[in-house]
Each structure stands twice: as C-alpha cells, then as structure tokens.
Design a protein around this motif. Structure first.
Motif, PDB file in Angstrom:
ATOM      1  N   GLY A 140       0.816  -1.264   0.148  1.00 16.00           N
ATOM      2  CA  GLY A 140      -0.022   0.132  -0.034  1.00 16.00           C
ATOM      3  C   GLY A 140       0.888   1.393   0.115  1.00 16.00           C
ATOM      4  O   GLY A 140       1.821   1.195   0.487  1.00 16.00           O
ATOM      5  N   ALA A 141       0.363   2.373  -0.574  1.00 19.61           N
ATOM      6  CA  ALA A 141       0.778   3.508  -0.689  1.00 19.61           C
ATOM      7  C   ALA A 141      -0.113   4.789  -0.711  1.00 19.61           C
ATOM      8  O   ALA A 141      -1.107   4.498  -1.580  1.00 19.61           O
ATOM      9  N   CYS A 142       0.032   5.985  -0.210  1.00 15.48           N
ATOM     10  CA  CYS A 142      -0.802   7.083  -0.366  1.00 15.48           C
ATOM     11  C   CYS A 142      -0.131   7.979  -1.481  1.00 15.48           C
ATOM     12  O   CYS A 142       0.883   8.507  -1.320  1.00 15.48           O
ATOM     13  N   VAL A 143      -0.706   7.943  -2.557  1.00 18.82           N
ATOM     14  CA  VAL A 143      -0.541   8.700  -3.755  1.00 18.82           C
ATOM     15  C   VAL A 143      -0.395  10.325  -3.348  1.00 18.82           C
ATOM     16  O   VAL A 143       0.297  11.225  -3.829  1.00 18.82           O
ATOM     17  N   GLY A 144      -1.234  10.790  -2.573  1.00 21.73           N
ATOM     18  CA  GLY A 144      -1.316  12.028  -2.111  1.00 21.73           C
ATOM     19  C   GLY A 144      -0.072  12.435  -1.475  1.00 21.73           C
ATOM     20  O   GLY A 144       0.625  13.324  -1.839  1.00 21.73           O
ATOM     21  N   ARG A 145       0.266  11.715  -0.585  1.00 21.87           N
ATOM     22  CA  ARG A 145       1.831  11.785   0.249  1.00 21.87           C
ATOM     23  C   ARG A 145       2.976  11.867  -0.810  1.00 21.87           C
ATOM     24  O   ARG A 145       3.605  12.771  -0.924  1.00 21.87           O
ATOM     25  N   LEU A 146       2.630  10.948  -1.735  1.00 20.42           N
ATOM     26  CA  LEU A 146       3.892  10.788  -3.070  1.00 20.42           C
ATOM     27  C   LEU A 146       3.961  12.251  -3.785  1.00 20.42           C
ATOM     28  O   LEU A 146       4.766  12.786  -4.072  1.00 20.42           O
ATOM     29  N   THR A 147       2.678  12.677  -3.954  1.00 20.44           N
ATOM     30  CA  THR A 147       2.472  14.005  -4.577  1.00 20.44           C
ATOM     31  C   THR A 147       2.952  15.015  -3.875  1.00 20.44           C
ATOM     32  O   THR A 147       3.892  15.878  -4.404  1.00 20.44           O
ATOM     33  N   ARG A 148       2.629  15.300  -2.704  1.00 18.39           N
ATOM     34  CA  ARG A 148       3.467  16.276  -1.791  1.00 18.39           C
ATOM     35  C   ARG A 148       4.779  16.102  -1.451  1.00 18.39           C
ATOM     36  O   ARG A 148       5.226  17.350  -1.415  1.00 18.39           O
ATOM     37  N   GLU A 149       5.062  15.047  -1.356  1.00 18.03           N
ATOM     38  CA  GLU A 149       6.681  14.807  -0.685  1.00 18.03           C
ATOM     39  C   GLU A 149       7.431  14.024  -1.451  1.00 18.03           C
ATOM     40  O   GLU A 149       8.596  14.021  -1.180  1.00 18.03           O
ATOM     41  N   GLY A 150       7.167  13.283  -2.426  1.00 18.56           N
ATOM     42  CA  GLY A 150       8.162  12.324  -3.112  1.00 18.56           C
ATOM     43  C   GLY A 150       8.334  11.060  -2.335  1.00 18.56           C
ATOM     44  O   GLY A 150       7.464  11.153  -1.175  1.00 18.56           O
ATOM     45  N   LEU A 151       9.052  10.506  -2.707  1.00 21.08           N
ATOM     46  CA  LEU A 151       9.413   8.978  -1.832  1.00 21.08           C
ATOM     47  C   LEU A 151      10.266   9.394  -0.677  1.00 21.08           C
ATOM     48  O   LEU A 151      11.624   9.613  -1.111  1.00 21.08           O
ATOM     49  N   ASN A 234      -3.980  17.286  -1.851  1.00 21.90           N
ATOM     50  CA  ASN A 234      -4.540  17.477  -0.773  1.00 21.90           C
ATOM     51  C   ASN A 234      -5.369  16.094  -0.130  1.00 21.90           C
ATOM     52  O   ASN A 234      -6.125  15.997   0.819  1.00 21.90           O
ATOM     53  N   TYR A 235      -5.013  14.883  -0.727  1.00 18.27           N
ATOM     54  CA  TYR A 235      -5.474  13.733  -0.521  1.00 18.27           C
ATOM     55  C   TYR A 235      -4.666  13.169   0.436  1.00 18.27           C
ATOM     56  O   TYR A 235      -3.656  12.840   0.434  1.00 18.27           O
ATOM     57  N   ASP A 236      -5.396  12.326   1.349  1.00 17.19           N
ATOM     58  CA  ASP A 236      -4.617  11.462   2.527  1.00 17.19           C
ATOM     59  C   ASP A 236      -5.439  10.110   2.767  1.00 17.19           C
ATOM     60  O   ASP A 236      -6.651  10.026   3.090  1.00 17.19           O
ATOM     61  N   SER A 237      -4.586   9.272   2.000  1.00 12.76           N
ATOM     62  CA  SER A 237      -5.419   7.692   2.164  1.00 12.76           C
ATOM     63  C   SER A 237      -5.844   7.285   3.616  1.00 12.76           C
ATOM     64  O   SER A 237      -6.947   6.632   3.859  1.00 12.76           O
ATOM     65  N   TYR A 238      -4.937   7.647   4.554  1.00 13.50           N
ATOM     66  CA  TYR A 238      -5.037   6.832   5.962  1.00 13.50           C
ATOM     67  C   TYR A 238      -5.380   7.762   7.053  1.00 13.50           C
ATOM     68  O   TYR A 238      -5.393   7.444   8.466  1.00 13.50           O
ATOM     69  N   ALA A 239      -5.743   8.975   6.925  1.00 12.65           N
ATOM     70  CA  ALA A 239      -6.007  10.031   8.095  1.00 12.65           C
ATOM     71  C   ALA A 239      -7.053   9.557   8.900  1.00 12.65           C
ATOM     72  O   ALA A 239      -7.016   9.780  10.210  1.00 12.65           O
ATOM     73  N   PHE A 240      -7.990   8.668   8.223  1.00 13.35           N
ATOM     74  CA  PHE A 240      -9.312   8.349   9.133  1.00 13.35           C
ATOM     75  C   PHE A 240      -9.166   6.842   9.143  1.00 13.35           C
ATOM     76  O   PHE A 240     -10.316   6.441   9.268  1.00 13.35           O
ATOM     77  N   ASN A 241      -8.197   6.171   9.127  1.00 18.37           N
ATOM     78  CA  ASN A 241      -8.058   4.749   9.286  1.00 18.37           C
ATOM     79  C   ASN A 241      -8.877   4.307  10.608  1.00 18.37           C
ATOM     80  O   ASN A 241      -9.450   2.959  10.445  1.00 18.37           O
ATOM     81  N   ASP A 242      -9.120   5.093  11.433  1.00 19.71           N
ATOM     82  CA  ASP A 242      -9.763   4.421  12.542  1.00 19.71           C
ATOM     83  C   ASP A 242     -11.082   4.269  12.386  1.00 19.71           C
ATOM     84  O   ASP A 242     -11.631   3.303  13.246  1.00 19.71           O
ATOM     85  N   LEU A 243     -11.647   4.650  11.459  1.00 20.32           N
ATOM     86  CA  LEU A 243     -13.114   4.420  11.010  1.00 20.32           C
ATOM     87  C   LEU A 243     -13.477   3.107  10.459  1.00 20.32           C
ATOM     88  O   LEU A 243     -14.503   2.659  10.500  1.00 20.32           O
ATOM     89  N   ILE A 244     -12.490   2.305  10.150  1.00 21.94           N
ATOM     90  CA  ILE A 244     -12.704   0.902   9.583  1.00 21.94           C
ATOM     91  C   ILE A 244     -12.930  -0.085  10.620  1.00 21.94           C
ATOM     92  O   ILE A 244     -13.867  -1.003  10.545  1.00 21.94           O
ATOM     93  N   SER A 245     -12.352   0.281  11.918  1.00 19.53           N
ATOM     94  CA  SER A 245     -12.723  -0.306  12.971  1.00 19.53           C
ATOM     95  C   SER A 245     -14.330  -0.414  13.453  1.00 19.53           C
ATOM     96  O   SER A 245     -14.587   0.733  13.247  1.00 19.53           O
ATOM     97  N   PRO A 246     -14.981  -1.714  13.714  1.00 17.40           N
ATOM     98  CA  PRO A 246     -14.266  -2.668  14.008  1.00 17.40           C
ATOM     99  C   PRO A 246     -14.196  -3.719  12.919  1.00 17.40           C
ATOM    100  O   PRO A 246     -13.829  -4.990  13.407  1.00 17.40           O
ATOM    101  N   ARG A 247     -14.557  -3.481  11.825  1.00 16.95           N
ATOM    102  CA  ARG A 247     -13.839  -4.444  10.691  1.00 16.95           C
ATOM    103  C   ARG A 247     -12.360  -4.570  10.582  1.00 16.95           C
ATOM    104  O   ARG A 247     -11.440  -3.609  10.933  1.00 16.95           O
ATOM    105  N   PRO A 248     -11.769  -5.757  10.319  1.00 15.94           N
ATOM    106  CA  PRO A 248     -10.547  -5.918  10.246  1.00 15.94           C
ATOM    107  C   PRO A 248      -9.851  -5.344   9.084  1.00 15.94           C
ATOM    108  O   PRO A 248     -10.386  -5.339   8.203  1.00 15.94           O
ATOM    109  N   LEU A 249      -8.418  -5.040   9.449  1.00 17.38           N
ATOM    110  CA  LEU A 249      -7.585  -4.473   8.569  1.00 17.38           C
ATOM    111  C   LEU A 249      -6.368  -5.117   8.489  1.00 17.38           C
ATOM    112  O   LEU A 249      -5.666  -5.353   9.361  1.00 17.38           O
ATOM    113  N   LEU A 250      -6.025  -5.803   7.315  1.00 15.47           N
ATOM    114  CA  LEU A 250      -4.891  -6.364   6.843  1.00 15.47           C
ATOM    115  C   LEU A 250      -3.931  -5.717   5.970  1.00 15.47           C
ATOM    116  O   LEU A 250      -4.176  -5.417   5.137  1.00 15.47           O
TER     117      LEU A 250
END
Length: 307
Positions: A140-151, A234-250
């Motif tokens: 996985g990768a966040c293309v928003g961060r890649l756009t803002r910051e590079g690798l 200004n896109y961020d893939s994971y900022a609200f990852n807490d909302l996935i719970s209680p569903r499992p994330l791998l």
C-alpha cells in the motif's frame, strides 16, 4: 480454473469494465463471499489485480478485478486522469455491483483488496463504506503523500517542487477547457535500462514489471494526465483509518520495500482488529506477482472475516 465473465457497472455515471472471476467446481465453499480487487496506479485489471482475483477465485471466492475510471477499458474523460476520489468511488461502486448479484454473491460477505496506490484508495473508501466487511492491502501507498513529498526514504523533494506541480495542473485546467491537447507524463522510462542507478527500488522494479513481457499490456501506456496533481495534492489515504474498526484491516508489505513506511503509518492510524504482515526480503513490486506467501495469508484473512 476460475470462470471469467466480462461485466460493466456505473461509477458516478462512468461505465466501469471488469472481469468477474467465479470459483471453479471443487473449490472450497465460501458461502458466496466476494472480494473487490483494485489495481495499482497506471495499471489495468489484466495485471496484478487479475492475478490476485484468479487465485482468490480458485480458493472459492467470487473476485472482481476492474479498470478504474479513465483507465483501460473503462470510460471517463480525460483519459488517464488520476482522481483519488473517483478511484475510491470506483471501489464503492464495485461493492454495489457485487451486491446486486444475488445468485452469486452474499452482500453481507464482501471484502476489498487494494494493491499499491489502491492500497491507499481502498482503505480510504472503506473508512465510510461499512459494506466492506474486511479490508486488505498489498504494498500500500498514499499517492497524495507521494505527490506532496516524493518518496521519503530517498529524501523526497522540496515543497517548491510540489507548488510548481500545482501551478502547472491549474494551468492545464484552462488548456482542457479550450480543448487543447492533454499533457501526459510518463511514470517510467519505456526501457528499464534507462532507470538511473540512483533511483529508488520502486521505480527500477516497476519498470522491469510494467515495461517488459512480465506485465506489459497495450491498455497500460505508462502515462498519466499532469492535471491530476491538484486532485492528489491534498488527498490523504489513511488519515481516518480508525473508522474502519471494528472491521478488520490487514496490510501486507515487504520488509525491503521503500514504501513500507506507508503501511506502518496506516496501521498506526487504525484501531483493532489490525495486522501488518511483513514478507521478509521482498520489495514493493515483488509482491505484485510473487503470491507464494501473500496469497495464503489473504485467503486465510478473508475466510476468517467474511465467510
């Protein structure tokens, strides 16, 4: 072998074309469980997404690999635009489509898998789409961060470069309104030998994957619309990852991947149940077609959580 059926479904009014993989006779009974499989940035469904879907179907799951809007066989203009919000909507639309297949899919047993950039877009979609009962990513990768910051492991790039990209994208909106030609940027050299030795492993390995017979495809031209920058910025893939719970994330990543930090940060943002599964000695692109360790893990994950 899995049976493959060509399908079409709408996403924000854009026709999306997919390959629906149905389990072969004799496959384990997964109670009509289904998995949406989303392909990497600049890729198409016939590459790693289709490979994963085929293996998941062989393991008894209905699996849907599809071309994102503006890509491959799917519709949408301008071609090769990378719109993260549309990408997330495509994943949601795929869940909707699967949920209409009453004879083949149980709508209460749908999971989602995203690879590379879609390993960012799929969790983003799942944050507010509770129909995705289990969420998995590979490299996985966040293309928003890649756009803002590079690798970042290679130092990234200064903010001034990002601002210049935004200004260019803004100007391209006017050119598009005037019906002038697109500005398409190549993500990789056509010849993998032309990748500089100093380049991150991600780019070198991706060139050997996408630009050789290993995965080359005529509908994956290795380009994207430069106007995409102000959609990604200004896109961020994971900022609200807490909302996935209680569903499992791998989240699955290689220990030697220069994108590993994305999965680490994403897992940190998430709540239980969550797991970061590391494949020793593997880099980002290695996991596109080496499924020897990842597929058993994915099958076990989805079997425990959506069947």
């Amino acid at each position: 072998m899995a049976t493959v059926r060509k399908v079409t479904f709408p996403s924000n009014g854009i026709p999306i074309v997919g390959d629906l993989y149905l389990p072969p006779s004799g496959a384990p009974d997964r109670k009509r469980s289904a998995i949406v499989v989303s392909h990497p940035w600049t890729g198409v469904k016939e590459q790693t997404a289709g490979l994963h879907a085929q293996h998941l179907a062989s393991a008894g799951f209905v699996a849907l690999a599809f071309d994102a809007a503006y890509q491959g066989e799917s519709g949408g203009e301008p071609r090769l635009l990378e719109n993260p919000f549309q990408r997330a909507e495509d994943a949601r639309a795929a869940v909707t489509f699967l949920s209409t297949l009453a004879d083949e899919v149980d709508p209460e047993r749908v999971g989602a898998l995203g690879i590379c950039a879609l390993g960012g877009y799929v969790p983003f979609a799942a944050q507010t789409d509770t129909r995705m009962k289990a969420v998995a990513t590979v490299s996985g990768a966040c293309v928003g961060r890649l756009t803002r910051e590079g690798l970042l492991p290679k130092g990234g790039y200064p903010k001034e470069q990002f601002v210049a990209m935004l200004k260019s994208a803004n100007a391209l909106r006017v050119r598009e309104a005037r019906k002038e030609p697109q500005e398409l940027l190549a993500t990789l050299p056509d010849n993998p030998e032309d990748v500089p030795e100093s380049a991150p492993d991600l780019f070198r390995d991706a060139a050997w994957y996408y630009r050789t017979d290993r995965a080359r495809h005529p509908r994956a031209p290795n380009k994207y619309d430069a106007r995409s920058a102000d959609l990604l910025g200004n896109y961020d893939s994971y900022a609200f990852n807490d909302l996935i719970s209680p569903r499992p994330l791998l989240m699955i990543a290689g220990t030697d991947a220069d994108t590993l930090y994305f999965s680490e940060a994403a897992i940190e943002k998430a709540k239980e149940p969550k797991e970061l599964f590391l494949v020793k000695g593997k880099r980002h692109v290695d996991l596109y077609d080496d499924l020897s360790e990842t597929m058993p893990k994915l099958v076990d994950f989805f079997a425990k959580n959506i069947v």
